[in-house]
Write a protein that holds these residues in place. Structure first.
Motif, PDB file in Angstrom:
ATOM      1  N   SER A 141       0.808  -1.221   0.000  1.00  0.00           N
ATOM      2  CA  SER A 141       0.000   0.000   0.000  1.00  0.00           C
ATOM      3  C   SER A 141       0.840   1.269   0.000  1.00  0.00           C
ATOM      4  CB  SER A 141      -0.930   0.007   1.222  1.00  0.00           C
ATOM      5  OG  SER A 141      -0.179  -0.023   2.426  1.00  0.00           O
ATOM      6  N   GLY A 142       2.072   1.204   0.473  1.00  0.00           N
ATOM      7  CA  GLY A 142       2.906   2.402   0.557  1.00  0.00           C
ATOM      8  C   GLY A 142       3.684   2.662  -0.713  1.00  0.00           C
ATOM      9  N   ASN A 143       4.378   3.790  -0.719  1.00  0.00           N
ATOM     10  CA  ASN A 143       5.248   4.144  -1.840  1.00  0.00           C
ATOM     11  C   ASN A 143       6.701   4.027  -1.394  1.00  0.00           C
ATOM     12  OD1 ASN A 143       3.164   4.890  -3.731  1.00  0.00           O
ATOM     13  ND2 ASN A 143       2.834   6.741  -2.510  1.00  0.00           N
TER      14      ASN A 143
ATOM     15  N   ASN B 117       2.866  -6.068   7.507  1.00  0.00           N
ATOM     16  CA  ASN B 117       1.442  -5.843   7.771  1.00  0.00           C
ATOM     17  C   ASN B 117       0.619  -5.851   6.479  1.00  0.00           C
ATOM     18  OD1 ASN B 117       1.444  -5.636  10.605  1.00  0.00           O
ATOM     19  ND2 ASN B 117       2.148  -3.514  10.514  1.00  0.00           N
ATOM     20  N   ASP B 118       1.186  -5.320   5.387  1.00  0.00           N
ATOM     21  CA  ASP B 118       0.478  -5.342   4.106  1.00  0.00           C
ATOM     22  C   ASP B 118       0.235  -6.771   3.634  1.00  0.00           C
ATOM     23  OD1 ASP B 118       0.016  -2.660   3.630  1.00  0.00           O
ATOM     24  OD2 ASP B 118       1.865  -2.340   2.501  1.00  0.00           O
ATOM     25  N   VAL B 119       1.239  -7.637   3.793  1.00  0.00           N
ATOM     26  CA  VAL B 119       1.088  -9.034   3.375  1.00  0.00           C
ATOM     27  C   VAL B 119       0.020  -9.730   4.220  1.00  0.00           C
ATOM     28  CG1 VAL B 119       2.253 -11.277   3.196  1.00  0.00           C
ATOM     29  CG2 VAL B 119       3.430  -9.194   2.469  1.00  0.00           C
ATOM     30  N   ILE B 120       0.028  -9.481   5.531  1.00  0.00           N
ATOM     31  CA  ILE B 120      -0.993 -10.063   6.404  1.00  0.00           C
ATOM     32  C   ILE B 120      -2.382  -9.580   5.987  1.00  0.00           C
ATOM     33  CG2 ILE B 120      -1.911 -10.067   8.765  1.00  0.00           C
ATOM     34  CD1 ILE B 120       0.972 -10.046   9.762  1.00  0.00           C
ATOM     35  N   PHE B 121      -2.506  -8.278   5.722  1.00  0.00           N
ATOM     36  CA  PHE B 121      -3.799  -7.725   5.329  1.00  0.00           C
ATOM     37  C   PHE B 121      -4.280  -8.369   4.034  1.00  0.00           C
ATOM     38  CE2 PHE B 121      -6.723  -4.748   3.415  1.00  0.00           C
ATOM     39  CZ  PHE B 121      -7.452  -4.271   4.483  1.00  0.00           C
TER      40      PHE B 121
END
Length: 292
Positions: A117-119, A209-213
């Motif tokens: 989600s981030g850049n 956290n992005d992978v978990i989400f």
């Protein structure tokens, strides 16, 4: 908040990560892989299974693989043994049997897909070398014939002279894609070779956290594949793309009724394209602005 189990031979190897995930308000339980709790009936009661420094997966009859086959998503982590990864989920799930490690800490995002989600610009560390020095190893899989061809590599080791293949720290694998043994993954899964016993940088933890989400938050949108005359088209390939980056997210094939189901992530925007398979007699069909 998710109910997560982390499987490892030793709790000391995962204590820091357990604390970090609890700070994110997840319910996190440690499972000793040498104990009687390390079985598919227990593991399949959780929303997400992780393993790290696990040498008992094969010895215990592959309980993580059996839980994945029941539809439980898995985040496979670093094995104890490099090389074939024997004893860890990365091997039993059919993700890879060629794992290496290094102290290199500079990495880069090469594919946001619909996971990150981030850049991120250029290279960045995933842990603070000023604090931890060179004592901690990162475990990598390769983007080659000894790893599932369906991987989506997200985070790779910085390019270096003489490298002829991607050295991958983080990758995702979608339900239905084929694993290394030619079997379809029964649920979404991922590989992430970060250390679990030291604090990560903000970048490292955000990616985690992005992978978990991504593993836990699934929205399914059905669609029908039709030609310009409105005729339903069975057995046609449909390509799902990220509208933001243009990345190919997934490839689907319509069923006998001309229907497909897209798995998308909340707050991401997609478009899909289907091509007429019989020599391009009819125009391609596109669906824009697919939102969860």
């Amino acid at each position: 908040m998710a109910k997560i189990v982390i499987c490892s031979d030793k709790e000391d190897d995962v204590k820091v990560m357990i604390s970090a995930l609890r700070h994110e308000e997840h319910q996190v339980i440690f499972c000793d892989t040498t104990s009687s709790d390390y079985n598919e009936n227990y593991l399949s009661t959780f929303d997400l299974i992780m393993d790290h420094r696990n040498s008992n997966e094969a010895k215990k009859g592959n309980p993580i693989k059996k839980s994945l086959d029941k539809g439980i998503p898995v985040l496979a982590g670093s094995p104890i043994y490099a090389g074939s990864g024997q004893g860890a989920a990365v091997r039993s799930l059919g993700i890879s049997k060629d794992i290496t490690y290094d102290i290199s800490d500079m990495h880069r995002i090469i594919n946001n897909a619909d996971v990150i989600s981030g850049n991120y610009h250029g290279n960045f560390p995933v842990y603070d070398r000023k604090i931890y020095g060179f004592r901690w190893c990162i475990y990598y899989i390769y983007h080659d014939s000894i790893t599932s061809a369906n991987m989506t590599p997200l985070l790779i080791r910085n390019f270096y002279a003489g490298s002829d293949r991607l050295t991958v720290l983080c990758a995702t694998f979608r339900k239905g894609d084929l694993n290394l043994y030619g079997e379809p993954f029964a649920a979404d899964c991922a590989y992430l070779g970060l250390p679990f016993n030291i604090a990560l940088t903000n970048e490292g933890m955000n990616i985690f956290n992005d992978v978990i989400f991504w593993l836990l938050n699934k929205t399914y949108i059905p669609a029908k594949v039709k030609d310009q005359d409105g005729t339903l088209l069975p057995s046609h390939e449909v390509y799902l793309y990220s509208r933001k980056s243009g990345d190919l997210i997934a490839k689907h094939t319509s069923d006998e009724h001309g229907e497909v189901v897209f798995r998308v992530r909340n707050k991401f925007n997609y478009f899909a394209v289907a091509f007429y398979k019989n020599g391009g007699v009819k125009n391609a069909v596109a669906i824009d602005n697919i939102l969860a």
